[in-house]
Design a protein around this motif. Structure first.
Motif, PDB file in Angstrom:
ATOM      1  N   UNK A   7      -0.546  12.155   2.360  1.00 45.09           N
ATOM      2  CA  UNK A   7      -0.337  12.502   3.400  1.00 45.09           C
ATOM      3  C   UNK A   7      -1.113  13.374   3.754  1.00 45.09           C
ATOM      4  N   UNK A  10      -1.068  11.228   6.953  1.00 41.40           N
ATOM      5  CA  UNK A  10       0.866  11.366   7.980  1.00 41.40           C
ATOM      6  C   UNK A  10       0.604  12.985   7.940  1.00 41.40           C
ATOM      7  N   UNK A 129      -2.055  -3.640  12.846  1.00 38.33           N
ATOM      8  CA  UNK A 129      -2.455  -1.988  11.952  1.00 38.33           C
ATOM      9  C   UNK A 129      -3.261  -2.241  11.024  1.00 38.33           C
ATOM     10  N   UNK A 134      -2.900   3.899   1.438  1.00 39.47           N
ATOM     11  CA  UNK A 134      -1.892   3.096   1.283  1.00 39.47           C
ATOM     12  C   UNK A 134      -0.445   2.791   2.637  1.00 39.47           C
ATOM     13  N   UNK A 135      -1.434   3.321   3.242  1.00 40.42           N
ATOM     14  CA  UNK A 135       0.416   2.924   4.560  1.00 40.42           C
ATOM     15  C   UNK A 135      -1.371   2.073   6.067  1.00 40.42           C
ATOM     16  N   UNK A 136      -0.468   2.509   6.424  1.00 39.48           N
ATOM     17  CA  UNK A 136      -1.201   2.158   7.921  1.00 39.48           C
ATOM     18  C   UNK A 136      -1.233   2.511   9.026  1.00 39.48           C
ATOM     19  N   UNK A 211       8.359   5.776  18.210  1.00 41.67           N
ATOM     20  CA  UNK A 211       8.875   6.063  16.932  1.00 41.67           C
ATOM     21  C   UNK A 211      10.279   4.672  17.556  1.00 41.67           C
ATOM     22  N   UNK A 256       6.658  18.580   2.640  1.00 44.51           N
ATOM     23  CA  UNK A 256       7.336  17.469   1.713  1.00 44.51           C
ATOM     24  C   UNK A 256       6.835  16.901   0.358  1.00 44.51           C
ATOM     25  N   UNK A 264      11.006  20.208   4.558  1.00 42.93           N
ATOM     26  CA  UNK A 264      10.423  20.308   5.341  1.00 42.93           C
ATOM     27  C   UNK A 264      10.141  21.174   6.702  1.00 42.93           C
TER      28      UNK A 264
ATOM     29  N   UNK B 213      10.498  12.168  11.870  1.00 47.31           N
ATOM     30  CA  UNK B 213       8.683  11.889  10.900  1.00 47.31           C
ATOM     31  C   UNK B 213       9.249  11.389   9.868  1.00 47.31           C
ATOM     32  N   UNK B 215       7.253   9.594   6.997  1.00 42.48           N
ATOM     33  CA  UNK B 215       6.521   8.945   6.927  1.00 42.48           C
ATOM     34  C   UNK B 215       5.815  10.091   5.513  1.00 42.48           C
ATOM     35  N   UNK B 216       5.631  10.811   5.465  1.00 40.49           N
ATOM     36  CA  UNK B 216       5.059  11.696   3.832  1.00 40.49           C
ATOM     37  C   UNK B 216       6.122  12.147   3.175  1.00 40.49           C
ATOM     38  N   UNK B 219       5.979   8.482   1.353  1.00 40.71           N
ATOM     39  CA  UNK B 219       5.098   8.501  -0.042  1.00 40.71           C
ATOM     40  C   UNK B 219       5.722   9.223  -0.787  1.00 40.71           C
ATOM     41  N   UNK B 222       7.437   6.010  -2.268  1.00 40.49           N
ATOM     42  CA  UNK B 222       6.717   5.018  -3.102  1.00 40.49           C
ATOM     43  C   UNK B 222       6.408   5.667  -4.343  1.00 40.49           C
ATOM     44  N   UNK B 240      14.664   4.416  11.708  1.00 39.94           N
ATOM     45  CA  UNK B 240      13.335   5.053  12.155  1.00 39.94           C
ATOM     46  C   UNK B 240      12.837   4.975  10.647  1.00 39.94           C
ATOM     47  N   UNK B 243      12.181   1.231  10.078  1.00 38.90           N
ATOM     48  CA  UNK B 243      10.385   0.772  10.704  1.00 38.90           C
ATOM     49  C   UNK B 243       9.275   1.438   9.932  1.00 38.90           C
ATOM     50  N   UNK B 247       5.501   0.781   7.509  1.00 35.49           N
ATOM     51  CA  UNK B 247       4.028   1.487   8.050  1.00 35.49           C
ATOM     52  C   UNK B 247       3.646   1.796   7.738  1.00 35.49           C
ATOM     53  N   UNK B 248       4.344   2.549   6.595  1.00 30.53           N
ATOM     54  CA  UNK B 248       3.190   2.788   5.415  1.00 30.53           C
ATOM     55  C   UNK B 248       3.103   2.104   3.979  1.00 30.53           C
ATOM     56  N   UNK B 249       3.493   0.738   4.576  1.00 28.37           N
ATOM     57  CA  UNK B 249       3.772  -0.352   3.674  1.00 28.37           C
ATOM     58  C   UNK B 249       4.507  -0.376   2.126  1.00 28.37           C
ATOM     59  N   UNK B 269      15.255  -0.839  15.459  1.00 33.69           N
ATOM     60  CA  UNK B 269      14.608  -1.170  14.470  1.00 33.69           C
ATOM     61  C   UNK B 269      13.948  -2.061  14.761  1.00 33.69           C
ATOM     62  N   UNK B 270      13.666  -3.555  15.829  1.00 32.18           N
ATOM     63  CA  UNK B 270      13.328  -4.569  16.097  1.00 32.18           C
ATOM     64  C   UNK B 270      13.264  -5.030  14.660  1.00 32.18           C
ATOM     65  N   UNK B 271      11.616  -5.574  14.827  1.00 28.96           N
ATOM     66  CA  UNK B 271      11.047  -6.139  13.209  1.00 28.96           C
ATOM     67  C   UNK B 271      11.687  -5.605  11.803  1.00 28.96           C
TER      68      UNK B 271
END
Lengths: 607, 385
Positions: A7, A10, A129, A134-136, A211, A256, A264, B213, B215-216, B219, B222, B240, B243, B247-249, B269-271
């Motif tokens: 977190x 991010x 990456x 745990x992320x990248x 993005x 979040x 958020x 965004x 990413x959070x 998590x 996850x 988004x 993708x 990226x966050x695995x 989205x691409x790959x």
């Protein structure tokens, strides 16, 4: 525990993204004491120039960055030269409005050129990456961080150690003194706008690559988040803006983590309000720093209002009253109903912004409170519609005043930012407080307007009803302004220190203004809810707040007749331009710019 | 102002209505004019892209309708009024259309607040409001002039749930949804169906439309440890999320609602959108003749561009409007009644569409189970990813 690391990372990554916009905003605010609402549009322009360079011209990354920076800087210089410089001897509010107008124009130009469909903006960096937590993270994250921090450092060095930088800071501190010392203030402004725009453009491009997506809606969001970050860090403080952005990112990310995604933005705006109330100069303001707003009577244009003879007003009201009896289409009536509803909102805003000097950018929240209260009263508790609308007005008056009261100590721009945040907070609370507001599903089946048991369904009757309510509110407000209350309000606006010295309790008078203004806006929202039969959290949005402010300034701040006139004009103009379809908002933006340029005191002048 | 009595209110409105009726009689005398539909939708503002997609679908359908001889020999045209998806503007447009005798039917609006605020005006004015993207469960409850071909989420979501749970064998799901009326309704239907099929819902997260965004949020997802992600998203936010999930695995299977079905989803989205599963109403190699005709026609008209879900909705809507007008003529009430009579209209989304007169909606959308393979949408071959 590992998740907390994620977190945090991010939060920092997204804070990074906010920082790019916030730095540009901080720079411009530092010099011209102006919140540049067009910064998000420059960011948008940069993203699309980047798209042309990458996808059409296949430029390598360093060249892309240079192309975007130069092109965006040119846009910035044009804005400064033709949009803002002509206004420098005008009132403080004029450039603020001009930037809003410029952002309309730029956004629309981009939309017309590139179509509103989102586009992919491929990153030109190798796709490697790195594992963190745990992320990248990827090279773009590092580049964005690099650009953010480097530009903040470079700016810091520039401001502190170069001659032009000294000139910039001198201008920021005291424009007139700087001019007397021979500083070419225009050149300073040019330099600042050029740098800020270049930075804004490059950041738009980088974020687009990040993005892999650019679209025309990114402009307003970027501005909003950028403004929050900048103010948290201390307006005009460049390193502060970076820290403020990272903090904003972290708060959102932890928000979040603890409460879930739909909360958020609530945290972002709460952070802003808390910082504004506790440390109005931002987290990193030094105690020695001069207050950023030495505002007494400079925000609002002093002018001689146009006197409207009483017979002319009576004639106009009479003319509008008999309109439904003439062969006009329901479409015209409906458009005017919209104008009367907007008129009530404008009356409310012209009182708090014009007469008391608290320029609110979140006024739609009062509409929403009134609308939800009235709708729930008549739907859930079967309260007669007329009483429900009055209930909406009262609730709006009470709740609106309560919400705004912590920011009574703020002045000038800060009031606008705080109200902007409060507006967003109200909308997010409506979205999330599902047991009462039904969340995103909204409230449907709201009964139509009725009075004493008679349904007001035909356009003519709704027209007469809304016109009557607006006229009554306008007469009350006119009466208020000529009383001792009105004089006290204006005294607070023009010089609050003098007003205080004279024994006026600022908070009490500001509360009174918000109570009256909240009532008018709440009534407008209540009528709208019963007119539309369906409302949700998107019905009363930020655009509505900005529209109301535009109306008020167009009509002349504090000017009751002006507010009504402005409403008719600004509801009417986009309808008149309907024939121009996609171009109408562009034309609207240009008209707005011309008005600010040639009649900043509004059509009828400030009272 | 306050002493206006009820009689003068009524008199005033009667005068205006009579004037309107007089105009309407004269306008229908000449029939060489095209039959005019009103469209209320966003051409500017945050939803402008959808208005642009509507136009593409409408124009293609109109070409085909005219090639087939129009509406009983008359041409069909539409007047597109920009509402910015703003209720204030959509109500004004509604009055404009209702009082314009040339308009025989209205299509749109896009968002629920804009559409449903205008419904009372269409209902009282006696003009059909044909909302073809209005999935809000209360939309058609506005009155008997509200009809919709929007796929009911009560229909669509169980199909997606069946794909995810029964076919892909996912047992513990994380649901990410747009926090709008559409996203919320969809989520509720999805969760209900998925539970019926025996899956567990580990977490649901609603996000606002402007969010970029995730990413959070991911998590959180996850940490709930699901074996599949369900996206109730449009294509831009869906891309988004996909993708950022990679990226966050997060490596779990992603399954998305049909609204991501757009070439833009692949482009944005691409790959990351490789192997994303989605339930749709049609697919590129669909053997159904109406789909072949739609895709071939669309590509020919728009330089090889692939059509997406919103193009298909508007294309279907225009064809439906034409079918209704062939039965109902140009009288507004007859048109409303024709919606109940029209049968088996060829449709990309429904195969053949017939309205359920009770709900004023169409039931039984087609279903295709797709997966993204090598950057293209393909029919899922049943192999796990």
């Amino acid at each position: 525990m590992a998740s907390w690391l994620d977190y945090t990372i991010n939060g920092l990554i997204v804070g990074n993204v906010y920082a790019l916009v916030a730095v540009g905003l901080a720079l411009i605010f530092g010099v011209s004491r102006l919140i540049n609402f067009a910064q998000g549009s420059i960011y948008l322009v940069g993203a699309y120039i980047g798209w042309v360079a990458v996808v059409q011209l296949h430029t390598p990354l360093p060249l892309t960055i240079i192309v975007v920076a130069v092109a965006a800087a040119i846009v910035g210089l044009i804005i400064e030269r033709f949009g803002l410089r002509p206004l420098q001897n005008s009132v403080r509010i004029a450039p603020l409005l001009a930037t809003i107008g410029i952002s309309f124009v730029l956004d629309q130009l981009v939309m017309l050129t590139f179509s509103p469909n989102p586009r992919a903006l491929p990153s030109q960096l190798p796709d490697v990456r790195f594992q963190v937590g745990n992320g990248t993270i990827g090279p773009l994250d590092l580049l964005i961080a690099g650009v953010g921090i480097t530009s903040a450092l470079l700016l810091f060095v520039f401001l502190r150690y170069t001659k032009l930088g000294w000139a910039v800071r001198a201008t920021a501190q005291d424009r007139d003194a700087a001019m007397q010392m021979g500083v070419d203030v225009n050149r300073v402004n040019q330099a600042v706008f050029g740098i800020a725009a270049a930075l804004g453009g490059v950041s738009g491009m980088l974020v687009g690559m990040y993005y892999n997506q650019i679209d025309t809606a990114m402009s307003l969001q970027a501005t909003l988040k950028g403004v929050v970050a900048e103010v948290v860090g201390g307006a005009g403080n460049v390193p502060g803006a970076v820290v403020g952005s990272l903090l904003l990112g972290l708060v959102e990310s932890y928000g979040v983590a603890v409460f879930g995604t739909s909360y958020r933005n609530l945290f972002a705006f709460l952070l802003l309000v808390v910082v504004l109330v506790l440390r109005p100069n931002g987290l990193f303001a030094s105690a020695r720093q001069a207050p950023p707003e030495p505002l007494t009577g400079t925000f609002i244009a002093p002018s001689r209002p146009v006197r409207i003879p009483r017979w002319a007003s009576v004639l106009a009201v009479g003319g509008f009253a008999i309109l439904p009896l003439l062969p006009v289409s329901f479409y015209v009536l409906q458009t005017l109903i919209n104008a009367w509803l907007l008129g009530m909102l404008a009356l409310s805003l012209t009182l708090v912004a014009g007469t008391v000097g608290q320029v609110s950018l979140g006024h739609a929240a009062l509409l929403a409170i009134g609308a939800y209260t009235a709708a729930l009263l008549s739907l859930t508790f079967s309260v007669p519609v007329g009483l429900a609308i009055i209930g909406g007005g009262l609730m709006s008056a009470a709740l609106g005043t309560l919400l705004i009261s912590p920011s009574f100590r703020l002045r000038g721009h800060y009031v606008s930012i705080a109200t902007l945040a409060i507006g967003e907070i109200v909308s997010l609370v409506i979205l999330n407080w599902e047991s009462v507001t039904r969340g995103p599903i909204g409230i449907s089946g709201i009964p139509p307007l009725s009075l004493f048991g008679y349904d007001l369904i035909s356009p003519s009757s709704v027209y007469w009803f809304s016109l009557a309510v607006m006229v009554v509110l306008a007469l009350l407000q006119g009466r208020l302004l000529t009383s001792h209350l009105g004089r006290s309000f204006r005294a607070i606006r023009d010089d609050d220190i003098a007003a205080r010295a004279y024994g006026l309790s600022l908070n009490r008078y500001k509360s009174l203004a918000f109570i009256f203004g909240g009532f008018a806006a709440g009534v407008s929202g209540g009528i709208a809810a019963h007119l539309y039969s369906y409302i949700n959290h998107e019905t009363f949005n930020t655009q509505q707040s900005i529209l109301a402010l535009t109306v008020v300034i167009l009509g002349g701040l504090g000017n009751v007749v002006g507010a009504v006139l402005g409403s008719v004009a600004l509801v009417g103009l986009p309808e008149v331009f309907r024939i121009a379809a996609e171009y109408r908002i562009l034309i609207y933006g240009i008209v707005l710019l011309l008005l600010v340029r040639f009649r900043p005191q509004g059509l009828l002048g400030t009272i | 102002m306050s002493n206006i009595d009820r009689r003068s209110l009524v008199k005033g409105s009667l005068a205006v209505m009579m004037a309107g009726a007089a105009i309407s009689r004269s306008a229908f005398a000449q029939s060489s004019e095209p039959i005019l539909l009103g469209v209320s939708g966003p051409l500017t503002g945050p939803n402008a892209q959808y208005g642009a997609q509507w136009r593409q679908g409408f124009d293609l359908a109109l070409d085909e309708i005219h090639a087939a001889g129009g509406i009983n020999g008359r041409k069909l045209a539409y007047q597109f009024e920009d509402s910015q998806s703003d209720p204030r503007q959509s109500v004004a447009i509604a009055q404009k259309f209702v009082s314009d005798p040339r308009i025989v039917m209205e299509l749109g609006d896009f968002s629920s607040p804009a559409s449903m605020a205008a419904s009372p005006i269409y209902q009282r004015g006696g003009l059909v409001q044909f909302g073809f993207t209005n999935s809000h469960p209360d939309f058609t409850k506005g009155g008997d002039f509200m009809w919709s071909t929007s796929v009911s989420q009560a229909d669509e979501q169980p199909l997606l749930a069946s794909y995810a749970v029964k076919r892909l064998g996912l047992k513990k799901l994380a649901v990410l949804h747009l926090n709008t009326d559409w996203g919320r309704t969809s989520r509720d239907h999805f969760v209900k169906a998925a539970k019926e099929y025996g899956a567990e819902i580990a977490v649901t997260e609603g996000y606002i439309a402007e969010e970029r965004d995730f990413r959070s949020t991911l998590v959180r997802v996850r940490d709930a440890n699901p074996d599949g992600l369900i996206l109730i998203s449009y294509y831009s936010d869906g891309a988004l999320i996909a993708r950022q999930a990679r990226q966050v695995g997060l490596k779990q299977t992603i399954c998305a609602a049909s609204s991501v079905y757009s070439p833009k989803f692949l482009e944005l989205g691409g790959e990351a959108v490789e192997d994303v599963h989605l339930g749709t109403r049609y697919f590129p190699e669909d053997p159904r003749p109406e789909v072949k005709k739609f895709i071939a026609g669309f590509k020919a008209k728009y330089n090889g561009q692939e059509p997406d879900a919103f193009n298909a909705y508007s294309y279907d809507a225009m064809n439906m409007a034409a079918a209704v007008l062939r039965i109902g003529g140009t009288d507004r009430r007859a048109i409303r009644d024709a919606f109940a009579k029209v049968r088996d209209v060829s449709s990309v989304i429904f195969g053949s569409a017939t309205f359920d007169v009770e709900s004023r909606r169409v039931k039984g959308a087609m279903n295709a189970e797709l997966v993204v393979r090598n950057g293209k949408f393909a029919l899922w071959d049943g192999k796990p990813t």
